[in-house]
Design a protein around this motif. Structure first.
Motif, mmCIF file in Angstrom:
data_model
loop_
_atom_site.group_PDB
_atom_site.id
_atom_site.type_symbol
_atom_site.label_atom_id
_atom_site.label_comp_id
_atom_site.label_asym_id
_atom_site.label_seq_id
_atom_site.Cartn_x
_atom_site.Cartn_y
_atom_site.Cartn_z
ATOM 1 N N THR A 23 0.734 -1.125 -0.369
ATOM 2 C CA THR A 23 0.009 0.442 0.464
ATOM 3 C C THR A 23 1.099 1.375 0.123
ATOM 4 O O THR A 23 2.046 1.077 0.902
ATOM 5 C CB THR A 23 -0.726 -0.069 1.250
ATOM 6 O OG1 THR A 23 -1.608 -1.213 1.111
ATOM 7 C CG2 THR A 23 -1.695 1.200 1.426
ATOM 8 N N PRO A 33 -7.083 4.906 8.084
ATOM 9 C CA PRO A 33 -7.536 3.609 7.652
ATOM 10 C C PRO A 33 -9.098 3.573 6.943
ATOM 11 O O PRO A 33 -10.009 4.025 7.789
ATOM 12 C CB PRO A 33 -7.254 2.638 8.302
ATOM 13 C CG PRO A 33 -7.083 3.216 9.592
ATOM 14 C CD PRO A 33 -7.320 4.264 9.643
ATOM 15 N N VAL A 76 -8.548 8.834 -2.759
ATOM 16 C CA VAL A 76 -7.797 7.349 -2.282
ATOM 17 C C VAL A 76 -6.911 6.987 -3.538
ATOM 18 O O VAL A 76 -7.834 6.666 -4.479
ATOM 19 C CB VAL A 76 -8.672 6.762 -1.648
ATOM 20 C CG1 VAL A 76 -8.005 5.255 -0.837
ATOM 21 C CG2 VAL A 76 -9.115 7.137 -0.864
ATOM 22 N N ASP A 127 -6.004 0.836 0.899
ATOM 23 C CA ASP A 127 -5.905 0.873 1.698
ATOM 24 C C ASP A 127 -5.814 -0.985 2.368
ATOM 25 O O ASP A 127 -5.951 -0.623 3.807
ATOM 26 C CB ASP A 127 -7.035 1.666 2.756
ATOM 27 C CG ASP A 127 -6.151 3.477 2.618
ATOM 28 O OD1 ASP A 127 -6.055 3.687 2.118
ATOM 29 O OD2 ASP A 127 -6.998 3.666 3.887
#
Length: 514
Positions: A23, A33, A76, A127
């Motif tokens: 990640t 997270p 993200v 994530d």
């Protein structure tokens, strides 16, 4: 091992988190997270001979009132992989996209450079969490006639009206391509006696449309159908507002263009569409063609955004034979630009079949039982000259045309005449009308007036009033058609049965019993 069968277990996640690599580093103090961001599943769409669109939208809380799925207000990173095998041992493409809050954290990956006529598997990672696995296909190479097209299509999925079991049954057939012909969502507020409770009230703004789409995508049966094959989609009225026509809403609605723009934005965010379909202000160009080698061209039409207002009444409804406005030569349901585009697509087509994926009855339908006649001004009967221009093109260019239609919440099949006003006019195309996924409840196989309607419309050959979808198989020699019906959708997991089967032959626009 992830197998094709495992797609039907629902919510499949890969067990080896390291498969997508590390990640990206992040500052934990500033970025909390994300937990289970793939609750809306995955999808693919818009296949070409060397590419496909991969889609997902991140959401931790699909029914969050603001329509943003409980996601943080930041970008993200989303990694993606495309592989030739279900175990992802032979990854052929991979990359990273940014899921941004201004796009409701949706991701549209346009993959290119793939093998024609090939099966692939794909997944995402965000994530540290892995998405379900999806299956997709590219279309055969141009000029290829040896590869059949297994196409299923349906329409009208009202969440409140029932369970999405037809999606599951359609997925179990493992088609090559799924076409959705409008009313993917319903903008309505709450029913008095719903089968299932939907989140949010009537959709008026971007948050409302995003929320409605998210609840549909969170449904496990919907996720199965999206994960099993690439989709191609067009909208109808309820994706925006009931019975809208161009710039005109059904009810007085001063901010309608803003409402329409919000609906367009949410539609794009939640569908596996290309950048070419990204909305621009209050417009979104949705008409386009999907090519399956030289076996079939699927021309997807937009009968809402460019149409003239309804004939005679100004509102959608049934009009009598004295409504002369519907015959005016300049009236159009497609708009001049789309009409010209479709004429060119038909004129230059070299495929065995030309499929027209659209929303409302194209063939003439007299809806009045007994004496007198009544025609829907919302369908092509309200735009007779527009229909005649299309049927003339089909006939003059000698195309094997099959019209795929949604909207009316029941199965129909019939023959389209070059000119329905001429009793001697020949058939130039076949029309296959799919029923709904859930809209209108369980329905019946036949209604008290079914035979009357069939007798008064002799070019119509078939009717079934249950929910379901249509399954087809196209080759250069024939098109096989199965109307798939379910006895109930007010309870989950009803089996599907074939309520009617037909064969269409090139050069003969008629429905032959299978």
């Amino acid at each position: 091992m992830i197998t094709r069968r495992s797609l039907f277990a629902g919510g499949v996640s890969m067990g080896v988190a390291a498969a997508l690599g590390a990640t990206p580093a992040r500052a934990a103090a500033r970025r909390a997270p994300i937990s289970d961001p793939f609750q809306l599943g995955v999808a693919s769409g818009e296949p070409t001979s060397d590419g496909v669109v991969l889609w997902t939208r991140l959401a931790m809380d699909p029914v969050a009132a603001d329509g943003l799925g409980g996601m943080p207000g930041r970008q993200v990173p989303v990694q993606w992989q495309l592989a030739k095998d279900e175990n992802f041992r032979h990854v052929v493409r991979h990359g990273t996209e940014q899921a941004a809050p201004e796009a409701a954290h949706s991701v549209h990956v346009e993959v290119e450079g793939l093998d024609p006529g090939a099966e692939y598997f794909y997944r995402f990672k965000a994530d540290g969490e892995l998405s379900p696995v999806g299956r997709t296909l590219t279309s055969p190479a141009p000029g290829t006639r040896g590869r059949a097209l297994n196409l299923s299509f349906t329409s009208c999925a009202d969440y409140q009206a029932g369970w999405f079991t037809p999606y599951r049954r359609m997925a179990e057939d493992q088609p090559d391509l799924i076409a959705f012909l409008g009313d993917y969502i319903y903008e309505y507020g709450d029913y008095k006696y719903p089968v299932r409770d939907q989140a949010g009230g009537e959709c008026f703004d971007l948050a409302g449309y995003r929320l409605r789409h998210a609840q549909h995508k969170a449904d496990p049966e919907s996720q199965l159908a999206h994960a099993i094959a690439p989709w191609v989609v067009v909208w109808d009225d309820h994706d925006i507002e009931n019975a809208w026509a161009g710039d005109v809403p059904e009810q007085p609605d001063p901010p309608f263009l803003k409402r329409r723009a919000d609906a367009f934005q949410a539609y794009y965010e939640n569908m596996p569409l290309r950048r070419a379909q990204r909305p621009r202000g209050t417009s979104l160009k949705l008409y386009r063609s999907i090519r399956w080698g030289a076996v079939a061209n699927l021309h997807l039409l937009d009968t809402r955004q460019y149409r003239d207002l309804y004939a005679c009444t100004g509102a959608s409804g049934t009009v009598g034979p004295d409504c002369m406005e519907r015959f005016e030569p300049n009236r159009t349901i497609l708009g001049q630009e789309q009409e010209a585009w479709l004429d060119g697509e038909l004129k230059h087509s070299r495929a065995t079949w030309d499929l027209l994926g659209q929303q409302v009855f194209l063939m003439e339908m007299d809806w009045t039982n007994g004496a007198g006649k009544g025609y829907s001004n919302e369908g092509w009967d309200g735009y007779v000259a527009s229909r005649n221009r299309l049927t003339a093109a089909i006939d003059d260019y000698q195309r094997n045309a099959v019209v795929l239609t949604g909207d009316v919440h029941s199965h129909w099949a019939g023959e389209v005449k070059r000119d329905h006003q001429d009793p001697e006019s020949r058939s130039v195309a076949v029309e296959l009308v799919t029923t709904s996924v859930t809209s209108a409840g369980n329905g019946l196989d036949e209604y008290p007036n079914t035979q009357i309607l069939l007798d008064e419309n002799p070019h119509v050959k078939f009717f079934n009033g249950r929910r379901g979808y249509v399954r087809t198989r196209l080759t250069q020699d024939e098109m096989k058609v199965d109307f798939r019906s379910l006895s109930r959708i007010t309870e989950p997991y009803a089996p599907a049965y074939t309520s009617g089967s037909f064969v269409i032959e090139p050069g003969h626009p008629a429905l032959n019993p299978a």
